[in-house]
Design a protein around this motif. Structure first.
Motif, PDB file in Angstrom:
ATOM      1  N   THR A  76     -24.365  34.833  -8.677  1.00 53.07           N
ATOM      2  CA  THR A  76     -25.147  34.429  -9.836  1.00 53.07           C
ATOM      3  C   THR A  76     -24.222  34.391 -11.044  1.00 53.07           C
ATOM      4  N   ALA A  77     -24.563  33.527 -11.953  1.00 57.26           N
ATOM      5  CA  ALA A  77     -23.661  33.269 -13.070  1.00 57.26           C
ATOM      6  C   ALA A  77     -23.994  34.143 -14.265  1.00 57.26           C
ATOM      7  N   LEU A  89     -22.738  24.991 -17.152  1.00 60.49           N
ATOM      8  CA  LEU A  89     -22.561  25.257 -15.724  1.00 60.49           C
ATOM      9  C   LEU A  89     -23.278  26.538 -15.345  1.00 60.49           C
ATOM     10  N   MET A  90     -23.160  27.516 -16.190  1.00 58.55           N
ATOM     11  CA  MET A  90     -23.805  28.793 -15.913  1.00 58.55           C
ATOM     12  C   MET A  90     -25.310  28.592 -15.760  1.00 58.55           C
ATOM     13  N   ILE A 106     -26.117  26.820 -12.528  1.00 52.21           N
ATOM     14  CA  ILE A 106     -26.013  27.664 -11.349  1.00 52.21           C
ATOM     15  C   ILE A 106     -27.256  28.524 -11.200  1.00 52.21           C
ATOM     16  N   ASN A 107     -27.626  29.190 -12.273  1.00 50.55           N
ATOM     17  CA  ASN A 107     -28.759  30.102 -12.157  1.00 50.55           C
ATOM     18  C   ASN A 107     -30.056  29.342 -11.942  1.00 50.55           C
ATOM     19  N   HIS A 111     -30.256  28.566  -8.381  1.00 52.75           N
ATOM     20  CA  HIS A 111     -30.633  29.738  -7.599  1.00 52.75           C
ATOM     21  C   HIS A 111     -32.142  29.953  -7.631  1.00 52.75           C
ATOM     22  N   THR A 128     -32.591  36.903  -6.207  1.00 55.34           N
ATOM     23  CA  THR A 128     -31.426  36.261  -6.810  1.00 55.34           C
ATOM     24  C   THR A 128     -30.534  37.262  -7.529  1.00 55.34           C
ATOM     25  N   GLU A 129     -31.042  38.471  -7.745  1.00 56.50           N
ATOM     26  CA  GLU A 129     -30.307  39.470  -8.515  1.00 56.50           C
ATOM     27  C   GLU A 129     -30.079  39.027  -9.947  1.00 56.50           C
ATOM     28  N   LEU A 130     -30.921  38.129 -10.399  1.00 59.91           N
ATOM     29  CA  LEU A 130     -30.947  37.796 -11.817  1.00 59.91           C
ATOM     30  C   LEU A 130     -31.910  38.754 -12.501  1.00 59.91           C
TER      31      LEU A 130
END
Lengths: 405, 405
Positions: A3-4, B8-9, B12-13, B16, B36-38
């Motif tokens: 993850t970013a 980009l960040m 990406i998220n 996800h 996702t561990e976000l």
DNA sequence: CACTTAAATAAATGATGCGGATTAAATCTG
DNA sequence: CAGATTTAATCCGCATCATTTATTTAAGTG
């Protein structure tokens, strides 16, 4: 995919800058900015941090200043002394260990003529440990100054776990060699990799594949290895295991059945066949692992039909395998590496002929097949490069730890 | 690798989150956060944006609320109507086209019984264009509402360029089919891919490889295709070209020489052999492409020795190829797909036997070989999924455009 | 001394993710 | 039934990072 977060972003751009500096030698900030497409400000910030960390140095005034009017660019380069790493390579009849600086310049190297297969794992670990300590000392360093160690060996290696799943060098399987060495080396991080992966990375960094992002390396040594570079990244199999080319099945030229490629084209099998062919002759003693392949070449050049046939068979089997690999990967370049290539054209020519005979027309010209002979030090340098790659901090690979400076 | 910026960040998220929603059906924000561990905040922000964009919908109260005390979770799901795409698949004797919604549910599909190889490219393009227009209309949509089209066909396809490099369907090479169709479809973006890549993605999304990030798909149709899923991404060759398994070289069971796998194990070759074996018999007419494989199966079950031998030969050749692929990739699963598998155990059993006979013990148990029969619609659905994958906005692949809603 | 290019610096902007506090909506408890 | 409890989701403030735009400093050339 991770993850970013901002940290990842910084890591990515930092890596780009480091990679540009590594690849394009002494380079000015503006040029980094051009190549990476990062803004000048960002490059300035990152290079500033890298300078503070001591990872890079300024290399004032490259010399040639043609048609330059304004402020001269100050060139940046990797700081050779930013870190030191050790690469080791386990081969059937010797162990080579090299200590390099942060630019993968070899500072000291040592080769131990050991028949690795004759000893147990713990003896080999002893030898490697001693060799590493010696090489580090020779380079004028303390072990505590070493940022990492990478051991390359033939066979199937699970890099992430640091376990050698199988190797022609050892009878045992699933050897946790990385942990063992880390323990012995007072906690210096040791990693394990397949030797062919090391040479693949080395080709990418220093060798014939600089700038190429897709290519294959086939190593013909005691075992047979395959290294795959795909989109600039080393391709590892499903579990981080590398493929063992020796297990590929090929049709032997004499016709019947299928055999493992290793049984036809590995150094070991070729020498065994040669011994059989020349049994009880005066040369028997010479066909031992080591300089045996050169002896083979000699005999082949002298016109020894049995040896020529043997090398041709090996070359054809390799050619078959390589043709199929080209079908699968369509790589622009295939690099052959390994001691067995010392056998020269007697092996390589049938290989090339087989590949071109077998490839369909559409793929006939995609792959350039080249031979690259590597010295022992070069393999060890590849191992060092593998560790440096981690140190530079590639954020996407499964590679773990950041540099601990 | 692209350089990193906040965009980009976010991409990406966002991907996800989208991927989690796609894969785990109606799902609450907390669970997305877990998977996702976000952080919960980030998930909230992203899902909020996705809701605003209409890409997802809230799916209040799934029903089963066991042992729940606090505030009930509100479930999120893809908005089926957020976008529509069309997938098409060109097979030797028919063209299947399906229109799907944003969740890859098929809204309308149509199969044209066309002997594609009999017609030129422009005729086929005509048929595909008409079929797409018809399918879209059947789904109650306008062409302008279609976000993308993907065409799958056998052979070597350079996806990025939208060019079919070579296909058993066409005599011509280097056909820029994607551009042609984009033009015909009033600018709706059309992409091209190898049919086996479509089925590989479909296996990953809907099929037997859900949740598996590494597996192989071998399609046995008119041609032979290989799809490689590696770390959750489709592996494409050096230039974005997929490998053509038919060009792999195998040893034919009868012994001499080497032949292309396609000459032993493709549907086309099997039927040709069958025709030869039964020349002038009453069955000749039946062995045409299409339902020919079923006819083969019938004969095999009836004990027709020639047919049984033919299928065994094909199975063994495939087994040889698959054994080598397992050596190279060590995939936990190998999925066989394609009409030719309708020949059933007469083909598959020798295949399995060959694989287990040839694999070295260390790899004996890594790969689970399964057969998965796909309907025409499923292939087309795979094509649709390929387009959706682009729409979801995977930021790392070479896939280009964002959704234009 | 003007001009040019390189690089650093500063400030403003905008995007992101995160942690902690807060609100929301249910169930549980007395 | 009212308040406590629990869980979900959101809000607010914060820090990080890259970008843009300007400004400044540096080090040369003409």
């Amino acid at each position: 995919m991770k993850t970013a977060d901002p940290e990842l972003m910084r890591a990515i751009n930092r890596f780009h800058v480091m990679d540009a500096i590594r690849r394009f030698g002494p380079i000015a900030r503006v040029e980094i900015s051009d190549r990476t497409e990062l803004s000048a400000t960002t490059v300035s910030a990152i290079t500033g941090a890298l300078l503070d960390d001591g990872l890079i140095i300024t290399h004032q005034l490259g010399g040639i200043r043609d048609a330059a009017r304004g402020r001269p660019r100050v060139l940046l380069d990797l700081n050779p002394d930013a870190a030191h790493v050790v690469g080791a390579r386990l081969a059937p009849d010797h162990i080579t260990i090299a200590t390099t600086n942060f630019r993968a310049d070899i500072r000291s190297s040592i080769t131990l003529p050991v028949r690795v297969g004759r000893h147990g794992v713990s003896v080999v670990a002893d030898l490697v440990e001693d060799g590493i300590r010696r090489s580090v000392a020779d380079a004028g360093l303390e072990l505590s100054q070493i940022s990492g160690v990478c051991i390359g060996l033939p066979g199937v290696v699970e890099r992430g776990a640091g376990i050698c799943r199988a190797s022609p060098l050892f009878g045992e399987r699933d050897i946790p060699l990385a942990a063992e060495l880390t323990r012995r080396l007072d906690g210096v991080a040791a990693t394990l990799d397949s030797d062919v992966n090391l040479v693949t990375l080395a080709e990418h960094w220093f060798g014939q594949a600089r700038g190429l992002d897709d290519f294959l390396v086939v190593s013909v040594e005691m075992g047979l290895g395959l290294g795959i570079m795909h989109k600039g990244e080393l391709f590892r199999g499903a579990n981080g295991l590398g493929p063992d080319l020796g297990d590929l099945l090929v049709k032997p030229p004499n016709g019947a059945g299928l055999v493992r490629l290793a049984e036809v084209a590995s150094e070991e099998s070729m020498l065994a066949d040669a011994r059989r062919a020349l049994a009880a002759s005066e040369h028997e003693q010479a066909f031992r692992l080591g300089r045996g392949m050169e002896k083979l070449l000699e005999r082949a050049e002298a016109g020894d039909a049995a040896i020529v046939a043997l090398l041709r068979a090996a070359g054809e089997a390799l050619g078959f395998a390589i043709a199929n690999l080209i079908v699968l990967f369509a790589p622009p370049k295939v690099i052959l590496a390994g001691a067995a290539l010392a056998a020269g054209e007697a092996l390589v020519r049938p290989l090339r002929d087989t590949v071109s005979a077998l490839l369909p027309p559409s793929l006939a010209d995609v792959a350039d097949i080249v031979v690259h002979e590597w010295g022992d030090e070069d393999w060890a340098r590849g191992a060092a490069a593998m560790t440096l790659r981690d140190l530079y901090g590639a954020p996407w690979g499964t590679t773990g730890p950041a540099p601990h400076l």
